[in-house]
Design a protein around this motif. Structure first.
Motif, mmCIF file in Angstrom:
data_model
loop_
_atom_site.group_PDB
_atom_site.id
_atom_site.type_symbol
_atom_site.label_atom_id
_atom_site.label_comp_id
_atom_site.label_asym_id
_atom_site.label_seq_id
_atom_site.Cartn_x
_atom_site.Cartn_y
_atom_site.Cartn_z
ATOM 1 N N PRO A 104 37.396 78.884 52.489
ATOM 2 C CA PRO A 104 37.245 77.528 51.950
ATOM 3 C C PRO A 104 38.034 76.507 52.762
ATOM 4 O O PRO A 104 39.093 76.795 53.315
ATOM 5 N N GLY A 105 37.491 75.308 52.834
ATOM 6 C CA GLY A 105 38.145 74.219 53.545
ATOM 7 C C GLY A 105 38.787 73.232 52.589
ATOM 8 O O GLY A 105 39.010 73.528 51.411
ATOM 9 N N GLY A 106 39.067 72.042 53.073
ATOM 10 C CA GLY A 106 39.751 71.040 52.270
ATOM 11 C C GLY A 106 38.937 69.792 51.996
ATOM 12 O O GLY A 106 39.514 68.734 51.711
ATOM 13 N N GLU A 107 37.588 69.881 52.080
ATOM 14 C CA GLU A 107 36.736 68.716 51.895
ATOM 15 C C GLU A 107 36.048 68.685 50.532
ATOM 16 O O GLU A 107 35.089 67.930 50.348
ATOM 17 N N LEU A 108 36.520 69.476 49.581
ATOM 18 C CA LEU A 108 35.822 69.573 48.300
ATOM 19 C C LEU A 108 35.831 68.241 47.556
ATOM 20 O O LEU A 108 34.776 67.760 47.106
ATOM 21 N N LEU A 109 36.986 67.631 47.406
ATOM 22 C CA LEU A 109 37.074 66.367 46.670
ATOM 23 C C LEU A 109 36.307 65.258 47.380
ATOM 24 O O LEU A 109 35.658 64.418 46.731
ATOM 25 N N ARG A 110 36.353 65.255 48.683
ATOM 26 C CA ARG A 110 35.616 64.241 49.435
ATOM 27 C C ARG A 110 34.110 64.432 49.268
ATOM 28 O O ARG A 110 33.378 63.451 49.078
ATOM 29 N N ASN A 111 33.649 65.670 49.342
ATOM 30 C CA ASN A 111 32.222 65.935 49.137
ATOM 31 C C ASN A 111 31.787 65.589 47.716
ATOM 32 O O ASN A 111 30.681 65.085 47.501
ATOM 33 N N LEU A 112 32.655 65.869 46.750
ATOM 34 C CA LEU A 112 32.326 65.540 45.366
ATOM 35 C C LEU A 112 32.213 64.030 45.163
ATOM 36 O O LEU A 112 31.297 63.546 44.486
ATOM 37 N N ALA A 113 33.144 63.280 45.750
ATOM 38 C CA ALA A 113 33.078 61.825 45.639
ATOM 39 C C ALA A 113 31.836 61.275 46.334
ATOM 40 O O ALA A 113 31.171 60.353 45.821
ATOM 41 N N HIS A 114 31.508 61.838 47.505
ATOM 42 C CA HIS A 114 30.306 61.379 48.216
ATOM 43 C C HIS A 114 29.040 61.739 47.446
ATOM 44 O O HIS A 114 28.076 60.953 47.421
ATOM 45 N N LEU A 115 29.027 62.893 46.801
ATOM 46 C CA LEU A 115 27.867 63.296 46.008
ATOM 47 C C LEU A 115 27.683 62.367 44.808
ATOM 48 O O LEU A 115 26.551 61.962 44.490
ATOM 49 N N GLN A 116 28.786 62.018 44.166
ATOM 50 C CA GLN A 116 28.707 61.096 43.038
ATOM 51 C C GLN A 116 28.259 59.712 43.484
ATOM 52 O O GLN A 116 27.465 59.043 42.802
ATOM 53 N N GLN A 117 28.717 59.276 44.641
ATOM 54 C CA GLN A 117 28.345 57.965 45.146
ATOM 55 C C GLN A 117 26.890 57.932 45.602
ATOM 56 O O GLN A 117 26.208 56.919 45.448
ATOM 57 N N SER A 118 26.409 59.030 46.148
ATOM 58 C CA SER A 118 25.055 59.047 46.712
ATOM 59 C C SER A 118 23.987 59.093 45.627
ATOM 60 O O SER A 118 23.021 58.324 45.653
ATOM 61 N N ILE A 119 24.132 59.999 44.673
ATOM 62 C CA ILE A 119 23.063 60.198 43.684
ATOM 63 C C ILE A 119 23.548 60.046 42.250
ATOM 64 O O ILE A 119 22.735 60.187 41.316
ATOM 65 N N GLY A 120 24.838 59.741 42.040
ATOM 66 C CA GLY A 120 25.338 59.672 40.672
ATOM 67 C C GLY A 120 25.200 61.008 39.967
ATOM 68 O O GLY A 120 24.506 61.119 38.948
ATOM 69 N N PHE A 121 25.862 62.025 40.507
ATOM 70 C CA PHE A 121 25.594 63.390 40.068
ATOM 71 C C PHE A 121 25.933 63.595 38.591
ATOM 72 O O PHE A 121 25.273 64.383 37.912
ATOM 73 N N GLY A 122 26.951 62.915 38.086
ATOM 74 C CA GLY A 122 27.280 63.061 36.672
ATOM 75 C C GLY A 122 26.152 62.607 35.776
ATOM 76 O O GLY A 122 25.783 63.292 34.802
ATOM 77 N N ARG A 123 25.550 61.454 36.091
ATOM 78 C CA ARG A 123 24.424 60.950 35.308
ATOM 79 C C ARG A 123 23.210 61.865 35.446
ATOM 80 O O ARG A 123 22.515 62.164 34.462
ATOM 81 N N VAL A 124 22.962 62.335 36.673
ATOM 82 C CA VAL A 124 21.829 63.219 36.916
ATOM 83 C C VAL A 124 21.993 64.530 36.142
ATOM 84 O O VAL A 124 21.023 65.067 35.576
ATOM 85 N N LEU A 125 23.214 65.038 36.095
ATOM 86 C CA LEU A 125 23.468 66.277 35.368
ATOM 87 C C LEU A 125 23.193 66.102 33.875
ATOM 88 O O LEU A 125 22.606 66.981 33.228
ATOM 89 N N LEU A 126 23.591 64.967 33.323
ATOM 90 C CA LEU A 126 23.310 64.694 31.906
ATOM 91 C C LEU A 126 21.808 64.527 31.662
ATOM 92 O O LEU A 126 21.300 64.965 30.608
ATOM 93 N N ASN A 127 21.104 63.914 32.606
ATOM 94 C CA ASN A 127 19.649 63.792 32.462
ATOM 95 C C ASN A 127 18.991 65.164 32.389
ATOM 96 O O ASN A 127 18.152 65.423 31.508
ATOM 97 N N SER A 128 19.343 66.037 33.318
ATOM 98 C CA SER A 128 18.764 67.381 33.316
ATOM 99 C C SER A 128 19.139 68.150 32.063
ATOM 100 O O SER A 128 18.315 68.870 31.486
ATOM 101 N N LEU A 129 20.387 68.002 31.637
ATOM 102 C CA LEU A 129 20.834 68.717 30.443
ATOM 103 C C LEU A 129 20.068 68.256 29.211
ATOM 104 O O LEU A 129 19.624 69.079 28.396
ATOM 105 N N GLY A 130 19.882 66.942 29.068
ATOM 106 C CA GLY A 130 19.138 66.443 27.921
ATOM 107 C C GLY A 130 17.691 66.889 27.922
ATOM 108 O O GLY A 130 17.164 67.347 26.892
ATOM 109 N N VAL A 131 17.037 66.784 29.078
ATOM 110 C CA VAL A 131 15.637 67.196 29.164
ATOM 111 C C VAL A 131 15.494 68.702 28.907
ATOM 112 O O VAL A 131 14.604 69.138 28.157
#
Length: 296
Positions: free
Chosen positions: A71-98
């Motif tokens: 493992p490397g040290g880019e996890l938090l950076r990748n997580l922040a970029h993922l949230q900024q790119s697609i709003g992963f938290g909102r997308v996860l809630l959408n999938s969970l609700g559906v």
């Protein structure tokens, strides 16, 4: 009678049988089976391990020679970029609700249809069962165009009901639940009806609790199918705020650049609900799969 003769005799100790030694061939066969199972487990875990490692590195580091194995040290950076790119938290809630709404409605509908095909005698029951079997042979790609036209005619494009409602009648779920209801004794149904229980009350309080293994297996299969669904939500959903996880992750793949680290991290996070669901329903899942194989 003397006191000596009235005294109870001590019980004889039970004979202890010596452990039966297994022949060398049996031990060798058992060892070979365990080795094959261990190898299969390792091979199955390799993709998850690679997703975990890749999600902690940048995309450029994944193509180094040799590739990273720790493992490397880019996890938090990748997580922040993922949230900024697609709003992963909102997308996860959408999938969970559906997925939750679809699983609840589809499982209930499959259970009711399976119960009707298993326990009610009516004209045309065999024909209905044959139609259910026939729908399993129709590929999804054949249904996309007519279903899209139907959703457009009622104005449901870019809505969650268009994602959920067209596939509620799951032929696999109906057949699975019907097979479980076939083993339920008719005498208990007659007893419940004699006691004044209505059909719905008998179904929910008497019959349904007895098929929990099949219902648990159906819940897992249905949730996984809807959670991983890609083609139909991609056609129906046009607004980014309504995207589900597979559709949102697809946007990370561009014409000239692919965010592999984001894809790996998003895929890893998307598997966690499935793992938790399996851990909750694992007993019902295994019992539901083996129920038909253990019939005498």
């Amino acid at each position: 009678m003397s006191a000596t003769s009235a005294r109870p005799r001590p019980a004889r100790p039970a004979a202890v049988r010596p452990p039966v030694a297994r022949p060398p061939a049996a031990r060798l066969g058992r060892g070979a089976v365990l080795a094959v199972l261990a190898l299969g487990a390792v091979v199955s875990l390799v993709p998850f391990a690679w997703m975990l490692i890749a999600s902690t590195h940048s995309s450029s580091e994944l193509f180094h020679s040799p590739p990273p194995f720790l493992p490397g040290g880019e996890l938090l950076r990748n997580l922040a970029h993922l949230q900024q790119s697609i709003g992963f938290g909102r997308v996860l809630l959408n999938s969970l609700g559906v997925a939750v709404v679809y699983t609840a409605l589809s499982s209930l509908l499959s259970a009711m249809c399976g119960y009707g095909l298993a326990k009610y005698r009516f004209r045309g029951r065999g024909l209905l069962l044959g139609l259910v079997l026939a729908t399993m042979m129709i590929p999804l790609q054949v249904l996309l165009v007519p279903l899209f036209q139907m959703m457009a005619s009622v104005g449901w494009i870019d809505s969650y009901q268009a994602v959920i409602l067209p596939f509620l009648a799951n032929s696999f779920g109906i057949l699975l639940m019907r097979q479980g209801f076939l083993d339920f004794p008719d005498e208990l149904l007659e007893s419940a009806r004699i006691d004044g229980s209505g059909e719905l009350r008998t179904f929910y309080q008497v019959v349904l609790p007895c098929v929990r293994p099949q219902l648990g297996a159906l819940v897992i299969f249905t949730f996984m199918g809807q959670w991983n669904s890609f083609i139909w939500p991609l056609l129906m959903l046009n607004t980014e705020d309504k995207y589900t996880v597979p559709v949102a992750l697809n946007t990370l793949t561009g014409l000239t650049r692919v965010d592999y680290s984001g894809l790996m991290l998003g895929s890893l996070l998307a598997t966690l609900p499935l793992v938790l669901l399996f851990l909750v329903f694992q007993r019902q899942f295994v019992a539901g799969l083996l129920g038909g194989a253990l019939k005498g």
